[in-house]
Design a protein around this motif. Sequence first.
Motif, PDB file in Angstrom:
ATOM      1  N   ASN A 107     -19.284 -11.561 108.421  1.00  0.00           N
ATOM      2  CA  ASN A 107     -19.257 -12.449 107.113  1.00  0.00           C
ATOM      3  C   ASN A 107     -18.302 -11.977 105.977  1.00  0.00           C
ATOM      4  OD1 ASN A 107     -21.089 -14.698 105.920  1.00  0.00           O
ATOM      5  ND2 ASN A 107     -21.814 -13.156 104.445  1.00  0.00           N
ATOM      6  N   LEU A 108     -18.168 -10.403 105.799  1.00  0.00           N
ATOM      7  CA  LEU A 108     -17.179  -9.897 105.063  1.00  0.00           C
ATOM      8  C   LEU A 108     -15.782 -10.472 105.468  1.00  0.00           C
ATOM      9  CD1 LEU A 108     -16.572  -8.323 102.517  1.00  0.00           C
ATOM     10  CD2 LEU A 108     -16.517  -6.222 103.952  1.00  0.00           C
ATOM     11  N   PHE A 109     -15.319 -10.593 106.803  1.00  0.00           N
ATOM     12  CA  PHE A 109     -14.120 -10.918 107.128  1.00  0.00           C
ATOM     13  C   PHE A 109     -13.878 -12.039 106.956  1.00  0.00           C
ATOM     14  CE2 PHE A 109     -11.183 -12.784 110.360  1.00  0.00           C
ATOM     15  CZ  PHE A 109     -10.326 -11.521 110.351  1.00  0.00           C
ATOM     16  N   ASN A 110     -14.940 -13.287 106.926  1.00  0.00           N
ATOM     17  CA  ASN A 110     -14.734 -14.574 106.631  1.00  0.00           C
ATOM     18  C   ASN A 110     -14.563 -14.712 105.156  1.00  0.00           C
ATOM     19  OD1 ASN A 110     -15.211 -15.854 109.170  1.00  0.00           O
ATOM     20  ND2 ASN A 110     -17.319 -15.804 109.079  1.00  0.00           N
ATOM     21  N   ALA A 111     -15.182 -13.877 104.434  1.00  0.00           N
ATOM     22  CA  ALA A 111     -15.230 -13.891 102.801  1.00  0.00           C
ATOM     23  C   ALA A 111     -13.938 -13.540 102.396  1.00  0.00           C
ATOM     24  CB  ALA A 111     -16.395 -12.956 102.396  1.00  0.00           C
ATOM     25  N   SER A 112     -13.146 -12.496 103.118  1.00  0.00           N
ATOM     26  CA  SER A 112     -12.059 -11.531 102.507  1.00  0.00           C
ATOM     27  C   SER A 112     -11.423 -11.027 103.599  1.00  0.00           C
ATOM     28  CB  SER A 112     -12.395 -10.819 101.213  1.00  0.00           C
ATOM     29  OG  SER A 112     -11.299 -10.325 100.786  1.00  0.00           O
ATOM     30  N   PRO A 113     -10.873 -11.626 104.484  1.00  0.00           N
ATOM     31  CA  PRO A 113     -10.209 -10.694 105.652  1.00  0.00           C
ATOM     32  C   PRO A 113      -9.125  -9.730 105.587  1.00  0.00           C
ATOM     33  CG  PRO A 113      -9.364 -13.071 105.591  1.00  0.00           C
ATOM     34  CD  PRO A 113     -10.275 -12.881 104.509  1.00  0.00           C
ATOM     35  N   THR A 114      -9.152  -8.883 105.902  1.00  0.00           N
ATOM     36  CA  THR A 114      -7.982  -7.587 106.150  1.00  0.00           C
ATOM     37  C   THR A 114      -7.710  -7.320 107.294  1.00  0.00           C
ATOM     38  OG1 THR A 114      -9.525  -5.847 105.810  1.00  0.00           O
ATOM     39  CG2 THR A 114      -8.748  -6.785 103.931  1.00  0.00           C
ATOM     40  N   GLU A 115      -6.761  -6.656 107.624  1.00  0.00           N
ATOM     41  CA  GLU A 115      -6.335  -6.249 109.172  1.00  0.00           C
ATOM     42  C   GLU A 115      -7.446  -5.370 109.696  1.00  0.00           C
ATOM     43  OE1 GLU A 115      -4.567  -7.448 111.740  1.00  0.00           O
ATOM     44  OE2 GLU A 115      -4.578  -8.977 110.311  1.00  0.00           O
ATOM     45  N   ARG A 116      -7.651  -4.344 108.717  1.00  0.00           N
ATOM     46  CA  ARG A 116      -8.485  -3.036 108.869  1.00  0.00           C
ATOM     47  C   ARG A 116      -9.816  -3.794 109.125  1.00  0.00           C
ATOM     48  NH1 ARG A 116     -11.658   1.029 105.400  1.00  0.00           N
ATOM     49  NH2 ARG A 116     -11.898   2.709 106.920  1.00  0.00           N
ATOM     50  N   MET A 117     -10.399  -4.667 108.547  1.00  0.00           N
ATOM     51  CA  MET A 117     -11.742  -5.260 109.027  1.00  0.00           C
ATOM     52  C   MET A 117     -11.691  -5.942 110.412  1.00  0.00           C
ATOM     53  SD  MET A 117     -13.638  -7.288 105.842  1.00  0.00           S
ATOM     54  CE  MET A 117     -12.799  -6.394 104.882  1.00  0.00           C
ATOM     55  N   ARG A 118     -10.521  -6.589 110.439  1.00  0.00           N
ATOM     56  CA  ARG A 118     -10.202  -7.233 112.063  1.00  0.00           C
ATOM     57  C   ARG A 118     -10.378  -6.209 113.195  1.00  0.00           C
ATOM     58  NH1 ARG A 118      -7.970 -11.561 114.353  1.00  0.00           N
ATOM     59  NH2 ARG A 118      -7.445 -12.514 112.172  1.00  0.00           N
ATOM     60  N   GLU A 119      -9.816  -5.014 112.774  1.00  0.00           N
ATOM     61  CA  GLU A 119      -9.709  -4.054 113.911  1.00  0.00           C
ATOM     62  C   GLU A 119     -11.246  -3.615 114.089  1.00  0.00           C
ATOM     63  OE1 GLU A 119     -10.146  -0.005 115.313  1.00  0.00           O
ATOM     64  OE2 GLU A 119      -9.869  -0.411 113.060  1.00  0.00           O
ATOM     65  N   ARG A 120     -11.861  -3.258 112.973  1.00  0.00           N
ATOM     66  CA  ARG A 120     -13.155  -2.781 112.915  1.00  0.00           C
ATOM     67  C   ARG A 120     -14.035  -3.865 113.953  1.00  0.00           C
ATOM     68  NH1 ARG A 120     -12.388   1.318 114.485  1.00  0.00           N
ATOM     69  NH2 ARG A 120     -14.577   2.135 113.972  1.00  0.00           N
ATOM     70  N   LEU A 121     -13.942  -5.115 113.522  1.00  0.00           N
ATOM     71  CA  LEU A 121     -14.856  -6.008 113.979  1.00  0.00           C
ATOM     72  C   LEU A 121     -14.429  -6.111 115.751  1.00  0.00           C
ATOM     73  CD1 LEU A 121     -16.836  -8.257 113.702  1.00  0.00           C
ATOM     74  CD2 LEU A 121     -15.330  -9.655 112.610  1.00  0.00           C
ATOM     75  N   GLN A 122     -13.168  -6.187 115.768  1.00  0.00           N
ATOM     76  CA  GLN A 122     -12.791  -6.132 117.299  1.00  0.00           C
ATOM     77  C   GLN A 122     -13.461  -4.825 117.958  1.00  0.00           C
ATOM     78  OE1 GLN A 122     -10.217  -8.299 119.297  1.00  0.00           O
ATOM     79  NE2 GLN A 122     -11.826  -7.331 120.880  1.00  0.00           N
ATOM     80  N   ASN A 123     -13.430  -3.736 117.505  1.00  0.00           N
ATOM     81  CA  ASN A 123     -14.019  -2.696 118.246  1.00  0.00           C
ATOM     82  C   ASN A 123     -15.425  -2.798 118.230  1.00  0.00           C
ATOM     83  OD1 ASN A 123     -13.864   0.186 118.916  1.00  0.00           O
ATOM     84  ND2 ASN A 123     -15.092   0.496 117.238  1.00  0.00           N
ATOM     85  N   LEU A 124     -16.134  -3.671 117.424  1.00  0.00           N
ATOM     86  CA  LEU A 124     -17.404  -3.895 117.735  1.00  0.00           C
ATOM     87  C   LEU A 124     -17.839  -4.723 118.780  1.00  0.00           C
ATOM     88  CD1 LEU A 124     -18.869  -3.934 114.081  1.00  0.00           C
ATOM     89  CD2 LEU A 124     -20.122  -2.723 115.826  1.00  0.00           C
ATOM     90  N   LEU A 125     -16.987  -5.617 118.856  1.00  0.00           N
ATOM     91  CA  LEU A 125     -17.120  -6.532 120.213  1.00  0.00           C
ATOM     92  C   LEU A 125     -17.008  -5.802 121.387  1.00  0.00           C
ATOM     93  CD1 LEU A 125     -15.282  -9.804 119.174  1.00  0.00           C
ATOM     94  CD2 LEU A 125     -17.591  -9.613 119.532  1.00  0.00           C
ATOM     95  N   ASP A 126     -15.822  -4.784 121.313  1.00  0.00           N
ATOM     96  CA  ASP A 126     -15.613  -4.109 122.548  1.00  0.00           C
ATOM     97  C   ASP A 126     -16.821  -3.117 122.924  1.00  0.00           C
ATOM     98  OD1 ASP A 126     -13.229  -5.068 122.897  1.00  0.00           O
ATOM     99  OD2 ASP A 126     -11.950  -3.434 121.857  1.00  0.00           O
TER     100      ASP A 126
END
Length: 390
Positions: free
Chosen positions: A195-214
């Motif tokens: 939800n935070l990524f959808n609201a205001s995306p950053t590259e750091r957030m992208r990396e942490r969300l990708q890590n959670l999927l992994d």
Amino acid sequence: MNCLRESIKQELINHILPFWMNLKDEQIGGFFGEVRYDLSVNHEGDKGGIAASRFLWSFSAAYRHTGSEEYLDCANHAYSFLKNHLYDEEFGGLYWLLDYKGCPLEDQKHVYTQSFGIYALSEYYRATGNEEALKYANKLFDLIEEKGFGADNNAYKEELDRQWNELPNEKLSENGILAEITTNTHLHVLEAYTNLFNASPTERMRERLQNLLDIFYEKIYYKETKFLGVFFDRNWNSILDIQSFGHDIEASWLLDDAIKALGLEEERYNQMVIDIAYNIASTAVLEDGSLANEEVRDERDLTKIWWVQAEAAVGFQNAYQRTNDEKFKGIVEGLWAYISGNIVDPREGGEWYWSVEADGTPTERSVAEPWKTPYHNTRFCLEMMERLDD
């Protein structure tokens, strides 16, 4: 499906949201912490940190989807309470539990609570554009990553004290075990970060969300059985033979939301989402249309819990959208028939029962309390309304 959408919409605007709006505490702030099973309001009930965040998310999401000013008023009210009472300005983060006056009763900083703060504040920002709320959401994100994540085992921590020192995870453990890692916390960090990524995306957030999927794909999802693990030691070894059917089907659509937010087209992730849904459909859907709760050491719990039914409907609707398999469409219709006929409380002034026992009788448990808020069934309604439009 139009009839289904309209029925769900009416449940939301005429039954669910009015019940919770009536609990607004105009004197102290926030919302009253307990409605007993007999529907009497306990004006001195504790106000949970998770509950306060869930109120904020629910009314923010309702306003963002409908534009109704009465929901905005409740969202503003919830935001004020969270900012002024729940957030610890000295050490950062959100408390676990407040008394009815908004003073800390239990000042632990559970990562699960922080994730709901992010989820709520980012939704409030999406609904209102309030930049202060986004700043608080990002503060919580930074705190989770700095204090609540273990790089050594690639896992999010659980329970910490007010100063962010790790404690035994008593809040989110059960069945006589103490879990150092839980799927529940990881799932709601994923939900919050999406939800935070959808609201205001950053590259750091992208990396942490990708890590959670992994993490979900490599550590939590069991590719042989298609179930998710539930409780782990710090080295990701499972410590209890348990399947949580509600969490699995909830995870299937929340994982899919994260995949879509990141714009990923990875077959392994897509297949995981679909396989989880097929597995729960084949193992946990009961003859009456409801979903069983869980199975612990081969003993199945047939209690029909409100949130399990709500999340199952969204999860199976998501699976239908992914696969076009009519089987899932039928399961969704059966779930709504069960919910509307058994979980929805028909009493004047009621909302949804906490659960229905295996024999079909409502569980005599408070219908509002620190764990039961408008979050699950409001989200079910909003998700279904949007998905049925699509």
